[in-house]
Design a protein around this motif. Structure first.
Motif, PDB file in Angstrom:
ATOM      1  N   ASP A 185       0.700  -1.101   0.003  1.00 34.35           N
ATOM      2  CA  ASP A 185       0.075  -0.058   0.051  1.00 34.35           C
ATOM      3  C   ASP A 185       0.960   1.260   0.098  1.00 34.35           C
ATOM      4  N   LEU A 186       0.883   1.979  -1.083  1.00 32.57           N
ATOM      5  CA  LEU A 186       1.918   3.123  -1.410  1.00 32.57           C
ATOM      6  C   LEU A 186       1.289   4.421  -0.631  1.00 32.57           C
ATOM      7  N   THR A 187       0.126   4.145   0.220  1.00 31.66           N
ATOM      8  CA  THR A 187      -0.557   5.289   0.730  1.00 31.66           C
ATOM      9  C   THR A 187      -0.223   5.217   2.332  1.00 31.66           C
ATOM     10  N   ALA A 188       0.454   4.145   2.644  1.00 28.45           N
ATOM     11  CA  ALA A 188       0.907   3.834   4.003  1.00 28.45           C
ATOM     12  C   ALA A 188       2.020   4.542   4.310  1.00 28.45           C
ATOM     13  N   PRO A 189       2.360   5.463   5.528  1.00 29.30           N
ATOM     14  CA  PRO A 189       3.683   5.955   5.446  1.00 29.30           C
ATOM     15  C   PRO A 189       4.789   5.098   5.874  1.00 29.30           C
ATOM     16  N   VAL A 190       5.966   5.214   5.179  1.00 24.39           N
ATOM     17  CA  VAL A 190       7.021   4.629   5.470  1.00 24.39           C
ATOM     18  C   VAL A 190       7.691   5.272   6.738  1.00 24.39           C
ATOM     19  N   LEU A 191       8.683   4.825   7.270  1.00 24.50           N
ATOM     20  CA  LEU A 191       9.205   5.237   8.452  1.00 24.50           C
ATOM     21  C   LEU A 191      10.875   5.309   8.451  1.00 24.50           C
ATOM     22  N   VAL A 192      10.923   6.800   8.698  1.00 25.88           N
ATOM     23  CA  VAL A 192      12.449   6.946   8.792  1.00 25.88           C
ATOM     24  C   VAL A 192      12.978   7.520  10.104  1.00 25.88           C
ATOM     25  N   ALA A 193      14.221   7.478  10.457  1.00 22.89           N
ATOM     26  CA  ALA A 193      14.682   7.949  11.719  1.00 22.89           C
ATOM     27  C   ALA A 193      15.965   8.567  11.663  1.00 22.89           C
ATOM     28  N   THR A 194      16.352   9.547  12.122  1.00 28.54           N
ATOM     29  CA  THR A 194      17.526  10.223  12.395  1.00 28.54           C
ATOM     30  C   THR A 194      18.360   9.396  13.197  1.00 28.54           C
ATOM     31  N   VAL A 195      19.568   9.094  12.621  1.00 26.35           N
ATOM     32  CA  VAL A 195      20.557   8.233  13.522  1.00 26.35           C
ATOM     33  C   VAL A 195      21.562   9.383  13.892  1.00 26.35           C
ATOM     34  N   ALA A 196      21.647   9.648  15.071  1.00 27.67           N
ATOM     35  CA  ALA A 196      22.687  10.534  15.567  1.00 27.67           C
ATOM     36  C   ALA A 196      24.161   9.948  15.381  1.00 27.67           C
ATOM     37  N   GLU A 197      24.249   8.677  15.712  1.00 24.27           N
ATOM     38  CA  GLU A 197      25.567   8.221  15.493  1.00 24.27           C
ATOM     39  C   GLU A 197      26.203   8.018  14.240  1.00 24.27           C
ATOM     40  N   LEU A 198      25.221   8.275  13.297  1.00 17.73           N
ATOM     41  CA  LEU A 198      25.842   8.382  11.953  1.00 17.73           C
ATOM     42  C   LEU A 198      25.726   9.509  11.354  1.00 17.73           C
ATOM     43  N   ASP A 199      26.242  10.456  12.047  1.00 13.19           N
ATOM     44  CA  ASP A 199      26.411  11.815  11.467  1.00 13.19           C
ATOM     45  C   ASP A 199      24.804  12.357  11.052  1.00 13.19           C
ATOM     46  N   ASN A 200      23.803  12.130  12.068  1.00 17.95           N
ATOM     47  CA  ASN A 200      22.561  12.525  11.829  1.00 17.95           C
ATOM     48  C   ASN A 200      21.844  12.164  10.572  1.00 17.95           C
ATOM     49  N   THR A 201      22.050  10.900  10.180  1.00 19.18           N
ATOM     50  CA  THR A 201      21.728  10.257   8.671  1.00 19.18           C
ATOM     51  C   THR A 201      20.274   9.928   8.925  1.00 19.18           C
ATOM     52  N   THR A 202      19.544  10.047   8.002  1.00 25.01           N
ATOM     53  CA  THR A 202      18.174   9.916   7.945  1.00 25.01           C
ATOM     54  C   THR A 202      18.089   8.418   7.330  1.00 25.01           C
ATOM     55  N   MET A 203      17.680   7.588   8.124  1.00 22.94           N
ATOM     56  CA  MET A 203      17.729   6.105   7.758  1.00 22.94           C
ATOM     57  C   MET A 203      16.176   5.402   7.522  1.00 22.94           C
ATOM     58  N   LEU A 204      15.952   4.769   6.335  1.00 25.17           N
ATOM     59  CA  LEU A 204      14.580   4.219   6.196  1.00 25.17           C
ATOM     60  C   LEU A 204      14.584   2.878   7.020  1.00 25.17           C
ATOM     61  N   ILE A 205      13.862   3.014   8.242  1.00 26.81           N
ATOM     62  CA  ILE A 205      13.703   1.649   8.908  1.00 26.81           C
ATOM     63  C   ILE A 205      12.464   0.786   8.652  1.00 26.81           C
ATOM     64  N   ASP A 206      11.430   1.193   7.957  1.00 27.43           N
ATOM     65  CA  ASP A 206      10.366   0.618   7.662  1.00 27.43           C
ATOM     66  C   ASP A 206       9.646   1.001   6.434  1.00 27.43           C
ATOM     67  N   GLY A 207       9.586   0.132   5.325  1.00 31.84           N
ATOM     68  CA  GLY A 207       9.080   0.520   4.357  1.00 31.84           C
ATOM     69  C   GLY A 207       9.850   0.353   2.886  1.00 31.84           C
ATOM     70  N   TRP A 208      10.554  -0.480   3.150  1.00 31.50           N
ATOM     71  CA  TRP A 208      11.511  -0.976   2.060  1.00 31.50           C
ATOM     72  C   TRP A 208      10.900  -1.421   0.725  1.00 31.50           C
ATOM     73  N   HIS A 209       9.645  -2.358   1.162  1.00 33.72           N
ATOM     74  CA  HIS A 209       9.085  -2.757  -0.262  1.00 33.72           C
ATOM     75  C   HIS A 209       8.483  -1.836  -0.834  1.00 33.72           C
ATOM     76  N   ARG A 210       7.748  -0.863  -0.168  1.00 33.84           N
ATOM     77  CA  ARG A 210       7.013   0.440  -0.651  1.00 33.84           C
ATOM     78  C   ARG A 210       8.110   1.162  -1.579  1.00 33.84           C
ATOM     79  N   LEU A 211       9.238   1.328  -1.035  1.00 34.08           N
ATOM     80  CA  LEU A 211      10.173   2.050  -1.601  1.00 34.08           C
ATOM     81  C   LEU A 211      10.603   1.202  -3.069  1.00 34.08           C
TER      82      LEU A 211
END
Length: 126
Positions: free
Chosen positions: A57-83
Protein backbone atom coordinates in the motif's frame (compact mmCIF):
# COMPACT_ATOMS: atom_id res chain seq x y z
CA UNK A 1 11.60 -9.34 9.53
CA UNK A 2 9.05 -10.85 11.89
CA UNK A 3 9.75 -12.97 14.91
CA UNK A 4 7.90 -15.68 16.76
CA UNK A 5 6.78 -13.08 19.26
CA UNK A 6 4.79 -11.29 16.55
CA UNK A 7 7.04 -8.24 16.68
CA UNK A 8 8.72 -6.83 13.60
CA UNK A 9 12.41 -5.98 13.44
CA UNK A 10 14.69 -4.43 10.85
CA UNK A 11 18.42 -5.04 10.72
CA UNK A 12 20.84 -3.01 8.63
CA UNK A 13 24.51 -3.85 9.08
CA UNK A 14 25.16 -3.79 12.86
CA UNK A 15 21.97 -1.87 13.68
CA UNK A 16 18.65 -3.49 14.63
CA UNK A 17 15.39 -1.67 15.33
CA UNK A 18 12.16 -2.85 16.97
CA UNK A 19 9.76 -1.79 14.22
CA UNK A 20 6.67 -2.63 16.25
CA UNK A 21 7.76 -0.10 18.92
CA UNK A 22 8.91 2.37 16.26
CA UNK A 23 5.50 2.37 14.58
CA UNK A 24 3.81 2.92 17.94
CA UNK A 25 6.13 5.87 18.67
CA UNK A 26 5.52 7.31 15.19
CA UNK A 27 1.71 7.07 15.27
CA UNK A 28 1.12 10.64 16.55
CA UNK A 29 3.71 12.17 14.21
CA UNK A 30 2.63 14.12 11.12
CA UNK A 31 2.80 12.47 7.71
CA UNK A 32 5.13 14.28 5.32
CA UNK A 33 6.30 13.62 1.74
CA UNK A 34 9.64 11.82 1.56
CA UNK A 35 11.80 12.12 -1.57
CA UNK A 36 12.47 8.53 -2.67
CA UNK A 37 15.58 9.00 -4.82
CA UNK A 38 18.12 9.32 -1.96
CA UNK A 39 17.14 5.84 -0.69
CA UNK A 40 17.14 3.95 -4.01
CA UNK A 41 20.89 3.29 -3.84
CA UNK A 42 20.37 1.21 -0.68
CA UNK A 43 17.87 -1.19 -2.27
CA UNK A 44 20.53 -3.69 -3.49
CA UNK A 45 21.56 -4.10 0.18
CA UNK A 46 18.04 -4.97 1.35
CA UNK A 47 16.26 -8.29 0.86
CA UNK A 48 13.02 -7.39 -0.92
CA UNK A 49 10.30 -9.90 -1.78
CA UNK A 50 9.27 -8.59 -5.21
CA UNK A 51 5.89 -10.33 -5.10
CA UNK A 52 5.09 -8.73 -1.74
CA UNK A 53 6.39 -5.36 -2.94
CA UNK A 54 4.04 -5.43 -5.93
CA UNK A 55 1.04 -5.44 -3.58
CA UNK A 56 2.15 -2.97 -0.91
CA UNK A 57 0.00 0.00 0.00
CA UNK A 58 1.80 3.10 -1.23
CA UNK A 59 -0.51 5.32 0.81
CA UNK A 60 0.79 3.83 4.09
CA UNK A 61 3.58 6.01 5.46
CA UNK A 62 7.12 4.66 5.49
CA UNK A 63 9.19 5.27 8.60
CA UNK A 64 12.53 7.04 8.70
CA UNK A 65 14.68 7.89 11.69
CA UNK A 66 17.53 10.26 12.35
CA UNK A 67 20.52 8.22 13.54
CA UNK A 68 22.70 10.62 15.52
CA UNK A 69 25.64 8.22 15.70
CA UNK A 70 25.78 8.10 11.89
CA UNK A 71 26.26 11.85 11.48
CA UNK A 72 22.51 12.45 11.81
CA UNK A 73 21.80 10.30 8.76
CA UNK A 74 18.15 9.76 7.91
CA UNK A 75 17.64 6.00 7.70
CA UNK A 76 14.61 4.23 6.27
CA UNK A 77 13.73 1.64 8.90
CA UNK A 78 10.31 0.53 7.68
CA UNK A 79 8.96 0.62 4.13
CA UNK A 80 11.58 -1.00 1.90
CA UNK A 81 8.96 -2.94 -0.06
CA UNK A 82 7.05 0.30 -0.67
CA UNK A 83 10.29 2.00 -1.73
CA UNK A 84 10.97 -0.83 -4.18
CA UNK A 85 7.49 -0.44 -5.66
CA UNK A 86 7.94 3.34 -5.82
CA UNK A 87 11.09 2.80 -7.88
CA UNK A 88 9.26 0.39 -10.20
CA UNK A 89 6.42 2.87 -10.68
CA UNK A 90 8.59 5.98 -10.99
CA UNK A 91 7.27 7.69 -7.86
CA UNK A 92 9.36 10.57 -6.57
CA UNK A 93 7.80 10.77 -3.08
CA UNK A 94 6.19 8.50 -0.49
CA UNK A 95 4.24 9.47 2.62
CA UNK A 96 6.47 9.29 5.66
CA UNK A 97 6.73 9.69 9.41
CA UNK A 98 10.09 10.74 10.84
CA UNK A 99 11.45 9.66 14.23
CA UNK A 100 13.82 12.03 15.99
CA UNK A 101 17.28 10.89 17.09
CA UNK A 102 15.96 10.45 20.64
CA UNK A 103 13.03 8.32 19.46
CA UNK A 104 15.34 6.30 17.20
CA UNK A 105 17.62 5.48 20.11
CA UNK A 106 14.62 4.29 22.15
CA UNK A 107 13.55 1.78 19.48
CA UNK A 108 17.06 0.68 18.49
CA UNK A 109 17.93 -2.69 19.96
CA UNK A 110 21.60 -2.79 18.99
CA UNK A 111 24.22 -1.00 16.98
CA UNK A 112 26.34 2.03 17.67
CA UNK A 113 26.35 2.73 21.40
CA UNK A 114 23.67 0.05 22.03
CA UNK A 115 25.39 -3.24 22.56
CA UNK A 116 23.40 -6.47 22.45
CA UNK A 117 22.41 -7.76 25.83
CA UNK A 118 24.33 -10.91 26.63
CA UNK A 119 23.42 -13.41 29.21
CA UNK A 120 25.92 -13.58 31.95
CA UNK A 121 27.32 -16.97 32.69
CA UNK A 122 26.65 -18.04 36.24
CA UNK A 123 29.53 -17.46 38.58
CA UNK A 124 31.68 -20.55 38.97
CA UNK A 125 31.12 -22.47 42.18
CA UNK A 126 34.11 -22.65 44.45
Amino acid sequence: MSSRSGRDYFQFLAFTWDITSALEAAEPLPVQPLPTEPFFSFLPLIRVDREHAAHTDLTAPVLVATVAELDNTTMLIDGWHRLHRALQEGLTHLPCRHLTAEQELQVRLRGGSKKPHRRRSPAPRL
